[in-house]
Design a protein around this motif. Structure first.
Motif, PDB file in Angstrom:
ATOM      1  N   LYS A  29       0.824  -1.205   0.000  1.00 60.03           N
ATOM      2  CA  LYS A  29       0.000   0.000   0.000  1.00 60.03           C
ATOM      3  C   LYS A  29       0.861   1.259   0.000  1.00 60.03           C
ATOM      4  CE  LYS A  29      -4.017  -2.053   2.312  1.00 60.03           C
ATOM      5  NZ  LYS A  29      -4.863  -2.068   3.530  1.00 60.03           N
ATOM      6  N   GLY A  30       2.016   1.174   0.707  1.00 64.76           N
ATOM      7  CA  GLY A  30       2.918   2.329   0.744  1.00 64.76           C
ATOM      8  C   GLY A  30       3.481   2.641  -0.636  1.00 64.76           C
ATOM      9  N   LYS A  31       3.861   1.592  -1.356  1.00 63.96           N
ATOM     10  CA  LYS A  31       4.392   1.793  -2.712  1.00 63.96           C
ATOM     11  C   LYS A  31       3.316   2.336  -3.640  1.00 63.96           C
ATOM     12  CE  LYS A  31       8.029  -1.730  -2.516  1.00 63.96           C
ATOM     13  NZ  LYS A  31       8.535  -3.003  -3.078  1.00 63.96           N
ATOM     14  N   LEU A  32       2.098   1.854  -3.460  1.00 66.10           N
ATOM     15  CA  LEU A  32       0.990   2.322  -4.291  1.00 66.10           C
ATOM     16  C   LEU A  32       0.707   3.795  -4.031  1.00 66.10           C
ATOM     17  CD1 LEU A  32      -1.215   1.645  -6.330  1.00 66.10           C
ATOM     18  CD2 LEU A  32      -2.678   0.934  -4.422  1.00 66.10           C
ATOM     19  N   ARG A  33       0.729   4.184  -2.743  1.00 65.76           N
ATOM     20  CA  ARG A  33       0.511   5.597  -2.411  1.00 65.76           C
ATOM     21  C   ARG A  33       1.612   6.470  -2.992  1.00 65.76           C
ATOM     22  NH1 ARG A  33      -1.287   3.553   2.655  1.00 65.76           N
ATOM     23  NH2 ARG A  33       0.820   3.777   3.506  1.00 65.76           N
ATOM     24  N   GLN A  34       2.853   5.980  -2.923  1.00 63.02           N
ATOM     25  CA  GLN A  34       3.972   6.743  -3.468  1.00 63.02           C
ATOM     26  C   GLN A  34       3.831   6.921  -4.979  1.00 63.02           C
ATOM     27  OE1 GLN A  34       7.802   5.009  -2.670  1.00 63.02           O
ATOM     28  NE2 GLN A  34       8.936   6.637  -3.677  1.00 63.02           N
ATOM     29  N   LYS A  35       3.427   5.841  -5.663  1.00 64.35           N
ATOM     30  CA  LYS A  35       3.240   5.911  -7.109  1.00 64.35           C
ATOM     31  C   LYS A  35       2.144   6.898  -7.464  1.00 64.35           C
ATOM     32  CE  LYS A  35       3.919   4.631 -11.372  1.00 64.35           C
ATOM     33  NZ  LYS A  35       5.184   4.996 -12.068  1.00 64.35           N
ATOM     34  N   ARG A  36       1.046   6.850  -6.719  1.00 61.91           N
ATOM     35  CA  ARG A  36      -0.048   7.782  -6.970  1.00 61.91           C
ATOM     36  C   ARG A  36       0.388   9.219  -6.722  1.00 61.91           C
ATOM     37  NH1 ARG A  36      -4.957   4.485  -3.949  1.00 61.91           N
ATOM     38  NH2 ARG A  36      -5.420   3.024  -5.660  1.00 61.91           N
ATOM     39  N   SER A  37       1.189   9.410  -5.687  1.00 67.24           N
ATOM     40  CA  SER A  37       1.688  10.745  -5.371  1.00 67.24           C
ATOM     41  C   SER A  37       2.568  11.278  -6.500  1.00 67.24           C
ATOM     42  CB  SER A  37       2.479  10.709  -4.061  1.00 67.24           C
ATOM     43  OG  SER A  37       2.998  11.982  -3.737  1.00 67.24           O
ATOM     44  N   GLU A  38       3.408  10.407  -7.048  1.00 63.78           N
ATOM     45  CA  GLU A  38       4.286  10.812  -8.158  1.00 63.78           C
ATOM     46  C   GLU A  38       3.466  11.165  -9.401  1.00 63.78           C
ATOM     47  OE1 GLU A  38       6.843   7.487  -8.627  1.00 63.78           O
ATOM     48  OE2 GLU A  38       8.072   7.945  -6.863  1.00 63.78           O
ATOM     49  N   ILE A  39       2.431  10.380  -9.660  1.00 59.06           N
ATOM     50  CA  ILE A  39       1.572  10.648 -10.816  1.00 59.06           C
ATOM     51  C   ILE A  39       0.855  11.992 -10.648  1.00 59.06           C
ATOM     52  CG2 ILE A  39      -0.515   9.905 -12.025  1.00 59.06           C
ATOM     53  CD1 ILE A  39       0.367   7.004 -11.474  1.00 59.06           C
ATOM     54  N   THR A  40       0.342  12.230  -9.442  1.00 54.33           N
ATOM     55  CA  THR A  40      -0.335  13.499  -9.169  1.00 54.33           C
ATOM     56  C   THR A  40       0.621  14.673  -9.328  1.00 54.33           C
ATOM     57  OG1 THR A  40      -1.871  12.446  -7.625  1.00 54.33           O
ATOM     58  CG2 THR A  40      -1.587  14.828  -7.417  1.00 54.33           C
ATOM     59  N   ARG A  41       1.825  14.503  -8.824  1.00 55.32           N
ATOM     60  CA  ARG A  41       2.832  15.574  -8.931  1.00 55.32           C
ATOM     61  C   ARG A  41       3.109  15.907 -10.398  1.00 55.32           C
ATOM     62  NH1 ARG A  41       7.101  17.712  -5.849  1.00 55.32           N
ATOM     63  NH2 ARG A  41       8.916  18.305  -7.072  1.00 55.32           N
ATOM     64  N   GLU A  42       3.284  14.879 -11.220  1.00 59.84           N
ATOM     65  CA  GLU A  42       3.552  15.103 -12.644  1.00 59.84           C
ATOM     66  C   GLU A  42       2.359  15.757 -13.332  1.00 59.84           C
ATOM     67  OE1 GLU A  42       6.555  14.675 -14.248  1.00 59.84           O
ATOM     68  OE2 GLU A  42       7.100  14.494 -12.133  1.00 59.84           O
ATOM     69  N   LYS A  43       1.141  15.375 -12.955  1.00 54.64           N
ATOM     70  CA  LYS A  43      -0.053  15.996 -13.522  1.00 54.64           C
ATOM     71  C   LYS A  43      -0.093  17.491 -13.204  1.00 54.64           C
ATOM     72  CE  LYS A  43      -4.110  14.232 -13.055  1.00 54.64           C
ATOM     73  NZ  LYS A  43      -5.320  13.605 -12.446  1.00 54.64           N
ATOM     74  N   ILE A  44       0.292  17.828 -11.996  1.00 50.55           N
ATOM     75  CA  ILE A  44       0.293  19.232 -11.587  1.00 50.55           C
ATOM     76  C   ILE A  44       1.329  20.024 -12.383  1.00 50.55           C
ATOM     77  CG2 ILE A  44       0.763  20.813  -9.678  1.00 50.55           C
ATOM     78  CD1 ILE A  44      -0.295  18.583  -7.793  1.00 50.55           C
ATOM     79  N   VAL A  45       2.519  19.463 -12.536  1.00 49.31           N
ATOM     80  CA  VAL A  45       3.574  20.157 -13.294  1.00 49.31           C
ATOM     81  C   VAL A  45       3.164  20.311 -14.753  1.00 49.31           C
ATOM     82  CG1 VAL A  45       5.981  20.094 -14.034  1.00 49.31           C
ATOM     83  CG2 VAL A  45       5.376  19.351 -11.722  1.00 49.31           C
ATOM     84  N   ASP A  46       2.565  19.258 -15.333  1.00 44.73           N
ATOM     85  CA  ASP A  46       2.094  19.335 -16.718  1.00 44.73           C
ATOM     86  C   ASP A  46       1.065  20.462 -16.876  1.00 44.73           C
ATOM     87  OD1 ASP A  46       3.658  17.206 -17.529  1.00 44.73           O
ATOM     88  OD2 ASP A  46       2.058  15.714 -17.320  1.00 44.73           O
ATOM     89  N   ALA A  47       0.123  20.517 -15.942  1.00 39.77           N
ATOM     90  CA  ALA A  47      -0.923  21.538 -16.011  1.00 39.77           C
ATOM     91  C   ALA A  47      -0.337  22.938 -15.847  1.00 39.77           C
ATOM     92  CB  ALA A  47      -1.977  21.283 -14.937  1.00 39.77           C
ATOM     93  N   ALA A  48       0.607  23.073 -14.942  1.00 38.67           N
ATOM     94  CA  ALA A  48       1.242  24.376 -14.734  1.00 38.67           C
ATOM     95  C   ALA A  48       2.013  24.805 -15.970  1.00 38.67           C
ATOM     96  CB  ALA A  48       2.176  24.306 -13.526  1.00 38.67           C
TER      97      ALA A  48
END
Length: 222
Positions: A29-48
């Motif tokens: 679950k920790g790895k899954l949360r980390q992966k989701r966090s990385e995906i969200t971070r990249e989505k934010i940078v892309d949008a910015a």
């Protein structure tokens, strides 16, 4: 007096500690949360990056970035406490691309310095033409309110200047005032071309503009 030697019994498989199912589950679950966090971070940078490219740093709003990236305000501020930090990440993406293309040239002395100069500038232009996010990163390096962009700009400019100097020393470009200012001219072409292209998609792309700079340059190889 005889010393008594106590032999330890061999450990049975049951004595060896192995992760329990709950431990394994938590790790997964920790790895899954980390992966989701990385995906969200990249989505934010892309949008910015898209927002900065569309309307510039000053006019870009956090609310527009949130809407464009389909993320929550809490998620954005968890990763980036300010718009300036978002811009810095976009700049770092652009700078990493420039470093990658420069490294691809190989070691100094591997071929014609002037050919390396033209190839480096052409490849960087090609990458920017293909990715508006990289164009945003380029333009943010000259945003007056972002001190962090200045070092990225100087590093890029110095990379071009190094290739220009090596070309002059190799006799491939005739020495002169204009030749020694070539790196500044190339950077100005990138910046000006990117600014025009962000508001007029029908204007010549950066690859064309960069090719125009080098066309007819004394000593420039075909």
């Amino acid at each position: 007096m005889r010393e008594t030697i106590v032999q330890s019994e061999p450990l049975s498989p049951g004595h060896i500690h192995s992760p329990s199912p709950s431990d394994v589950g938590r790790a997964g679950k920790g790895k899954l949360r980390q992966k989701r966090s990385e995906i969200t971070r990249e989505k934010i940078v892309d949008a910015a990056a898209r927002q900065f490219d569309a309307c510039g740093f000053a006019a870009a709003s956090i609310n527009a970035i949130i809407e464009n990236g389909n993320v929550t305000k809490g998620a954005l501020y968890f990763h980036f406490p300010s718009k300036e930090e978002l811009a810095q990440q976009v700049i770092e993406r652009w700078s990493a691309m420039v470093d990658e293309e420069y490294a691809a040239l190989g070691e100094p002395g591997d071929g014609s310095p002037c050919r390396q100069l033209v190839r480096f500038c052409s490849e960087v232009a090609h990458r920017i033409d293909a990715d508006p996010g990289l164009r945003a990163g380029l333009l943010l390096t000259v945003e007056p309110s972002l001190a962090e962009g200045k070092s990225a700009y100087r590093k890029w400019r110095n990379s071009i200047d190094e290739l220009v100097v090596r070309s002059i020393e190799a006799g491939e470009i005739r020495a002169g005032g204009a030749s020694h200012r070539l790196s500044d001219q190339v950077c100005a072409t990138f910046i000006g071309g990117a600014q025009i292209q962000s508001i007029d998609v029908s204007s010549p792309n950066l690859q064309t503009r960069v090719a125009d700079v080098f066309e007819g340059l004394p000593g420039n190889p075909d």
